[in-house]
Motif scaffolding. Structure first.
Motif, PDB file in Angstrom:
ATOM      1  N   GLY A  11       0.811  -1.213   0.000  1.00  0.00           N
ATOM      2  CA  GLY A  11       0.000   0.000   0.000  1.00  0.00           C
ATOM      3  C   GLY A  11       0.836   1.250   0.000  1.00  0.00           C
ATOM      4  N   PRO A  12       0.209   2.433  -0.059  1.00  0.00           N
ATOM      5  CA  PRO A  12       0.959   3.692  -0.049  1.00  0.00           C
ATOM      6  C   PRO A  12       1.622   3.920   1.302  1.00  0.00           C
ATOM      7  CG  PRO A  12      -1.396   4.118   0.103  1.00  0.00           C
ATOM      8  CD  PRO A  12      -1.241   2.661  -0.162  1.00  0.00           C
ATOM      9  N   GLY A  40       5.202   6.454  -5.039  1.00  0.00           N
ATOM     10  CA  GLY A  40       4.686   7.221  -6.159  1.00  0.00           C
ATOM     11  C   GLY A  40       5.492   8.473  -6.445  1.00  0.00           C
ATOM     12  N   GLN A  41       6.686   8.547  -5.892  1.00  0.00           N
ATOM     13  CA  GLN A  41       7.481   9.774  -5.966  1.00  0.00           C
ATOM     14  C   GLN A  41       8.959   9.441  -6.168  1.00  0.00           C
ATOM     15  OE1 GLN A  41       8.112  12.084  -2.170  1.00  0.00           O
ATOM     16  NE2 GLN A  41       6.768  13.547  -3.176  1.00  0.00           N
ATOM     17  N   ILE A  42       9.640  10.280  -6.952  1.00  0.00           N
ATOM     18  CA  ILE A  42      11.094  10.225  -7.062  1.00  0.00           C
ATOM     19  C   ILE A  42      11.649  11.463  -6.377  1.00  0.00           C
ATOM     20  CG2 ILE A  42      13.098  10.244  -8.597  1.00  0.00           C
ATOM     21  CD1 ILE A  42      11.449   8.807 -10.682  1.00  0.00           C
ATOM     22  N   VAL A  43      12.531  11.245  -5.419  1.00  0.00           N
ATOM     23  CA  VAL A  43      13.140  12.338  -4.660  1.00  0.00           C
ATOM     24  C   VAL A  43      14.626  12.385  -4.983  1.00  0.00           C
ATOM     25  CG1 VAL A  43      13.686  13.212  -2.360  1.00  0.00           C
ATOM     26  CG2 VAL A  43      11.437  12.214  -2.816  1.00  0.00           C
ATOM     27  N   VAL A 145      21.121  -1.692 -10.620  1.00  0.00           N
ATOM     28  CA  VAL A 145      20.011  -0.738 -10.509  1.00  0.00           C
ATOM     29  C   VAL A 145      18.704  -1.399 -10.940  1.00  0.00           C
ATOM     30  CG1 VAL A 145      19.061   1.427 -11.393  1.00  0.00           C
ATOM     31  CG2 VAL A 145      21.483   1.285 -10.804  1.00  0.00           C
ATOM     32  N   LEU A 146      18.734  -2.130 -12.045  1.00  0.00           N
ATOM     33  CA  LEU A 146      17.515  -2.764 -12.546  1.00  0.00           C
ATOM     34  C   LEU A 146      16.993  -3.811 -11.570  1.00  0.00           C
ATOM     35  CD1 LEU A 146      18.485  -3.180 -16.312  1.00  0.00           C
ATOM     36  CD2 LEU A 146      16.819  -1.575 -15.347  1.00  0.00           C
ATOM     37  N   LEU A 147      17.886  -4.590 -10.978  1.00  0.00           N
ATOM     38  CA  LEU A 147      17.443  -5.605 -10.025  1.00  0.00           C
ATOM     39  C   LEU A 147      16.740  -4.968  -8.823  1.00  0.00           C
ATOM     40  CD1 LEU A 147      20.463  -8.086 -10.004  1.00  0.00           C
ATOM     41  CD2 LEU A 147      18.184  -8.481 -10.953  1.00  0.00           C
ATOM     42  N   LEU A 148      17.292  -3.875  -8.297  1.00  0.00           N
ATOM     43  CA  LEU A 148      16.671  -3.231  -7.142  1.00  0.00           C
ATOM     44  C   LEU A 148      15.379  -2.513  -7.522  1.00  0.00           C
ATOM     45  CD1 LEU A 148      19.614  -1.864  -4.978  1.00  0.00           C
ATOM     46  CD2 LEU A 148      18.595  -4.142  -5.082  1.00  0.00           C
ATOM     47  N   LEU A 149      15.341  -1.928  -8.713  1.00  0.00           N
ATOM     48  CA  LEU A 149      14.104  -1.284  -9.163  1.00  0.00           C
ATOM     49  C   LEU A 149      12.958  -2.279  -9.245  1.00  0.00           C
ATOM     50  CD1 LEU A 149      15.122   1.131 -12.077  1.00  0.00           C
ATOM     51  CD2 LEU A 149      14.151   1.779  -9.877  1.00  0.00           C
ATOM     52  N   HIS A 150      13.262  -3.491  -9.717  1.00  0.00           N
ATOM     53  CA  HIS A 150      12.205  -4.485  -9.933  1.00  0.00           C
ATOM     54  C   HIS A 150      11.962  -5.366  -8.713  1.00  0.00           C
ATOM     55  CE1 HIS A 150      11.286  -3.979 -14.281  1.00  0.00           C
ATOM     56  NE2 HIS A 150      12.455  -3.379 -14.271  1.00  0.00           N
ATOM     57  N   ALA A 151      12.793  -5.253  -7.690  1.00  0.00           N
ATOM     58  CA  ALA A 151      12.558  -6.018  -6.464  1.00  0.00           C
ATOM     59  C   ALA A 151      11.303  -5.497  -5.760  1.00  0.00           C
ATOM     60  CB  ALA A 151      13.769  -5.916  -5.543  1.00  0.00           C
ATOM     61  N   ASP A 152      10.654  -6.375  -5.033  1.00  0.00           N
ATOM     62  CA  ASP A 152       9.370  -6.057  -4.408  1.00  0.00           C
ATOM     63  C   ASP A 152       9.591  -5.364  -3.065  1.00  0.00           C
ATOM     64  OD1 ASP A 152       6.700  -5.867  -3.887  1.00  0.00           O
ATOM     65  OD2 ASP A 152       6.445  -7.977  -3.311  1.00  0.00           O
ATOM     66  N   ALA A 180       8.859   2.559 -12.315  1.00  0.00           N
ATOM     67  CA  ALA A 180       8.978   1.967 -10.984  1.00  0.00           C
ATOM     68  C   ALA A 180       8.296   2.811  -9.923  1.00  0.00           C
ATOM     69  CB  ALA A 180      10.446   1.768 -10.639  1.00  0.00           C
ATOM     70  N   LYS A 181       8.275   4.126 -10.104  1.00  0.00           N
ATOM     71  CA  LYS A 181       7.678   4.978  -9.069  1.00  0.00           C
ATOM     72  C   LYS A 181       6.155   4.825  -8.991  1.00  0.00           C
ATOM     73  CE  LYS A 181       6.440   9.476 -11.024  1.00  0.00           C
ATOM     74  NZ  LYS A 181       6.650  10.936 -10.948  1.00  0.00           N
ATOM     75  N   GLN A 182       5.570   4.152  -9.966  1.00  0.00           N
ATOM     76  CA  GLN A 182       4.139   3.889  -9.875  1.00  0.00           C
ATOM     77  C   GLN A 182       3.816   2.913  -8.750  1.00  0.00           C
ATOM     78  OE1 GLN A 182       2.245   5.815 -11.774  1.00  0.00           O
ATOM     79  NE2 GLN A 182       4.181   6.603 -12.614  1.00  0.00           N
ATOM     80  N   ARG A 183       4.848   2.172  -8.280  1.00  0.00           N
ATOM     81  CA  ARG A 183       4.596   1.186  -7.228  1.00  0.00           C
ATOM     82  C   ARG A 183       5.520   1.340  -6.027  1.00  0.00           C
ATOM     83  NH1 ARG A 183       8.523  -2.579  -8.193  1.00  0.00           N
ATOM     84  NH2 ARG A 183       9.465  -2.460 -10.267  1.00  0.00           N
ATOM     85  N   LYS A 184       6.476   2.285  -6.080  1.00  0.00           N
ATOM     86  CA  LYS A 184       7.382   2.466  -4.947  1.00  0.00           C
ATOM     87  C   LYS A 184       7.887   3.899  -4.914  1.00  0.00           C
ATOM     88  CE  LYS A 184      10.530  -0.657  -5.930  1.00  0.00           C
ATOM     89  NZ  LYS A 184      11.791  -1.430  -5.735  1.00  0.00           N
TER      90      LYS A 184
END
Length: 230
Positions: A11-12, A40-43, A145-152, A180-184
């Motif tokens: 959840g958010p 939902g945000q990139i900082v 980077v890709l592995l961590l972006l796609h990790a749950d 990725a920011k759509q889910r984390k």
């Protein structure tokens, strides 16, 4: 009340950190720090070399123990944060993957679908059986980077994620981060200001130990602090 390991819900979420006071050799490095990242945000986290950006990321993740540091998720204490399964992952400046693991083995450990994670990077497909030391520095960095972006996880922290990555891959990686920011929530620190500013919904500047949240025109504020955007 703290989050208990293994019970972090989906959840958010809002990740906050403050109360971080760090000195090296009697010189204050971090003080008056308040950082906020939400799903939902990139900082973006900017600052000169040696300003304390890596120290701040390590403290938020929990790799560096700092007395009185407060890291909270939705107002509840999460220290050290890495002990809460599913909360966050972290890419340090140094290589992350064990030297003996292939990319495919690392993906299985992280429960990442490697084909999906590398779908937009066909150059990587022939190297999925390689070990990090067998790859160029930029290719190994991109894969991590890709592995961590796609990790749950609900949050990902990146220290110099663009380091050594070929320009031809940077634009595609930026798209991956936006997706990725759509889910984390993502926290990025990198010396490539242009890429960070283009991606970020919120930008912080770490300057003389203090963390400043920049406004609607971050480039003007960076210039006012003597920073050059290149």
């Amino acid at each position: 009340m703290s989050w208990r390991a293994g019970l972090f819900p989906p959840g958010p979420h809002v990740l906050e950190a403050d109360g971080i006071q760090v000195s090296f050799g009697g010189r204050p490095v971090l003080s008056h720090v308040y950082l906020r990242v939400q799903t939902g945000q990139i900082v973006g986290l900017l600052g000169r070399n040696g300003s304390g950006k890596s120290t701040l990321l390590q403290t938020v993740f929990g790799a560096r123990a700092v007395p009185d540091a407060s890291v909270r998720v939705n107002g509840r204490r999460a220290v050290p944060a890495f002990q809460t399964a599913g909360l966050l992952n972290y890419l340090p400046q140094v290589p992350l993957l064990p030297a003996h693991l292939t990319l495919a083995q690392a993906a299985r450990l992280l429960r990442v679908n490697l084909e999906k994670a590398t779908a937009n990077f066909p150059d990587l497909h022939a190297q999925l059986g390689a070990r990090p030391g067998e790859l160029s520095g930029g290719t190994a960095r991109l894969a991590q980077v890709l592995l961590l972006l796609h990790a749950d996880t609900s949050f990902s922290l990146f220290d110099e994620p663009f380091s050594g990555i070929m320009p031809v891959h940077l634009e595609t990686l930026a798209v991956e981060m936006q997706q990725a920011k759509q889910r984390k929530g993502l926290l990025l620190s990198d010396h490539r200001y242009v890429e960070v500013l283009a991606l970020s919904d919120v930008v912080y500047l770490l300057h003389q130990g203090r963390l400043f949240k920049l406004g609607a025109d971050p480039q003007a504020e960076l210039a006012a602090h003597g920073y050059l955007v290149a």
